[in-house]
Design a protein around this motif. Structure first.
Motif, PDB file in Angstrom:
ATOM      1  N   ALA A 148       0.843  -1.209   0.000  1.00  9.19           N
ATOM      2  CA  ALA A 148       0.000   0.000   0.000  1.00  9.19           C
ATOM      3  C   ALA A 148       0.873   1.253   0.000  1.00  9.19           C
ATOM      4  N   ALA A 149       1.937   1.221   0.787  1.00 14.19           N
ATOM      5  CA  ALA A 149       2.819   2.398   0.853  1.00 14.19           C
ATOM      6  C   ALA A 149       3.489   2.651  -0.497  1.00 14.19           C
ATOM      7  N   ASP A 157       0.863   4.190  -2.634  1.00 16.28           N
ATOM      8  CA  ASP A 157       0.630   5.593  -2.233  1.00 16.28           C
ATOM      9  C   ASP A 157       1.733   6.488  -2.791  1.00 16.28           C
TER      10      ASP A 157
END
Ligand SMILES: Cc1cc2nc3c(=O)[nH]c(=O)nc-3n(C[C@H](O)[C@H](O)[C@H](O)COP(=O)(O)OP(=O)(O)OC[C@H]3O[C@@H](n4cnc5c(N)ncnc54)[C@H](O)[C@@H]3O)c2cc1C
Length: 473
Positions: free
Chosen positions: A324-325, A328
């Protein structure tokens, strides 16, 4: 001048320890120099998987195999670019040396193993029968067994002592210089590992690795500085294995071996720059990097939200949070639909949709008529994957970027004698393991090949070095 030692061994990894044992068994005075504060080198970091054919462990499991089949497979996978005599000897000696290791106390239970961390017999590469023998304690366990045998024979290991160069007496190798001190010996066995930790040597001897650019990372032991190349230059030794090594295909964000990095989701589709699927996502590393290189050098791993959320937490790279990071931060593509994902990847949405559709129609049913991935999954004991159908969707760039083994070493004969440019033995000089050349070829045959190369090479080079003074060598 009197020799200080009969045999000096450079490096206390798998090859060096095996050499120490066999030279000591021949009644010689042996010393081992190790540059690092501890023994083991890359052998210690490895799974300890040892490839061999016709072993007692295979027999106990009813596996019909023999060194001649191993030889044929080894040569075929390497397109017969290696010396058949050397490889045939290696395949026979792998079996014998594996039994020798069991005699020294190595434990390999007669059970099927689904991965490199489970002791037993496992699938090592793309061979038709299983040949990967994983010992209890993996690489650490193997090193401990060798080291116990070394100590039982009274052989000393001198830690934190890097051999700087060979000592020459005319054209004969007469010892080494370590920490500025001359140490004379009847024979020297170079067992100093590979060259992966020296970027200039990697660029020169394994330039394919440089294609990974910033994604390239090295997992071998810190001592793998390619000192064998420098020793070889002193005596004009011939090299073998130039241009070859072993890279594993990893995500761009991995920086550690997968045991530490974590594993990508099972439900993932590997597609090329056009959006076509082109390989078994679980293909053995014996062939995976080569296939990716043939398809443009990098690929996309496509998966969905269910796959991301199913990743076990706790790993630094392959975890739900890190993926997810990365998304992002814009380094991993994330999109609400496959069409949108295709746009971000720069592939035709129709092609990607057709790829995912076909994968979803077969893989979750436990079949893969195109690439036989169901066979790889079965060997790993992994159930059929979920379909890739839950948005958002992800695309992570994958490429051969994890550098584990280099294949360029001092050309050596079956007894580990280092050969000069005219292919005559350099008197007094022997090599084994990654420091030697000739066995590891253009294709890494499968898990267990490099450890076998180290222990087999060390065992025989140590025995031959023990006779160096009495023979003309
Ligand atoms: C993470 C990882 C997992 C792996 N898993 C497997 C596996 O399961 N099966 C398999 O077949 N292969 C595996 N490999 C590859 C395999 O482990 C190595 O190719 C093999 O163990 C090399 O053995 P070696 O004795 O030649 O070198 P090493 O084990 O690296 O030993 C060389 C030693 O020499 C020392 N040294 C270097 N220069 C000097 C000097 N100048 N003076 C004194 N000492 C020096 C080093 O510090 C080191 O201790 C793996 C590799 C890695 C990195």
């Amino acid at each position: 001048m009197e020799d200080d030692w009969d045999v000096v061994i450079v490096g206390a990894g798998g090859a060096g320890l095996a050499a120490a044992i066999s030279a000591a068994d021949a009644g010689r005075r042996v010393v081992v120099f190790e540059s690092e504060p501890e023994i083991g080198g890359s052998t210690n970091l490895s799974a300890g998987m040892f490839t061999a054919a016709g072993t007692s462990v295979q027999q106990a499991l009813g596996v019909d195999d023999d060194p001649e089949k191993h030889f044929q497979h080894y040569m075929d996978l390497n397109q017969w670019r290696l010396r058949p005599g050397l490889i045939r000897g290696f395949c026979h000696r792998s079996r014998d040396t594996f039994e020798w290791l069991l005699g020294l106390g190595l434990e390999v239970p007669a059970q099927r193993s689904t991965n490199a961390h489970m002791p037993g017999l496992t699938r090592a590469g793309v061979e038709d029968v299983w040949r990967g023998h994983v010992p209890a304690g993996e690489g650490y366990g193997l090193v401990q067994v060798l080291d116990r045998a070394r100590r039982a024979r009274g052989v000393e290991v001198v830690l934190r002592t890097r051999v700087e160069r060979l000592l020459l007496d005319g054209d004969r190798v007469a010892g080494v210089v370590a920490d500025g001190v001359e140490v004379r010996a009847g024979a020297v066995v170079v067992a100093s590992g590979g060259l992966t930790r020296d970027p200039r040597l990697v660029e020169r001897y394994y330039p394919d690795a440089m294609a990974a650019g910033d994604a390239l990372f090295v997992v071998s032991a810190p001592g793998s500085r390619g000192d064998h190349i420098r020793f070889g230059e002193q005596v004009d030794a011939a090299l073998a294995g130039e241009g070859w090594g072993m890279l594993l295909v990893t995500a761009y964000f991995q920086r550690l071996h997968h045991w530490q990095s974590g594993f990508p989701p099972v439900s993932r589709i590997l597609v090329d720059a056009q959006g076509h699927r082109f390989m078994d996502e679980d293909a053995s590393y014996a062939v995976a990097a080569g296939i990716v290189s043939d398809h443009g050098g990098s690929a996309w791993m496509v998966f969905d939200e269910r796959a991301r959320l199913g990743l076990p937490p706790g790993y630094p790279h392959w975890s739900p949070g890190n993926v997810a990071a990365e998304a992002d931060a814009g380094r991993t593509h994330r999109a609400a639909s496959l069409d949108e994902l295709a746009g971000a990847m720069g592939v035709d949405p129709g092609v990607l949709a057709a790829t995912v559709e076909r994968w979803n129609a077969h893989l979750p049913q436990g079949e893969d008529p195109d690439f036989f991935r169901h066979e790889s999954l079965r060997a790993k004991g992994v159930p059929a994957p979920d379909p890739v159908d839950r948005p958002p969707f992800y695309a992570v760039r994958a490429l051969p970027a994890e550098l584990a083994v280099s294949h360029t070493g001092l050309l050596s004969d079956e007894e580990g004698r280092v050969l000069g440019q005219e292919h005559r033995p350099v008197p007094g000089l022997f090599a084994a393991g990654e420091a030697s050349g000739g066995i590891l070829g253009n294709r890494y045959v499968g898990g267990g090949t490099a450890v076998a190369n180290a222990v087999v090479g060390g065992r025989f080079a140590g025995a031959a070095a023990a006779t160096a003074r009495t023979s003309s060598h």
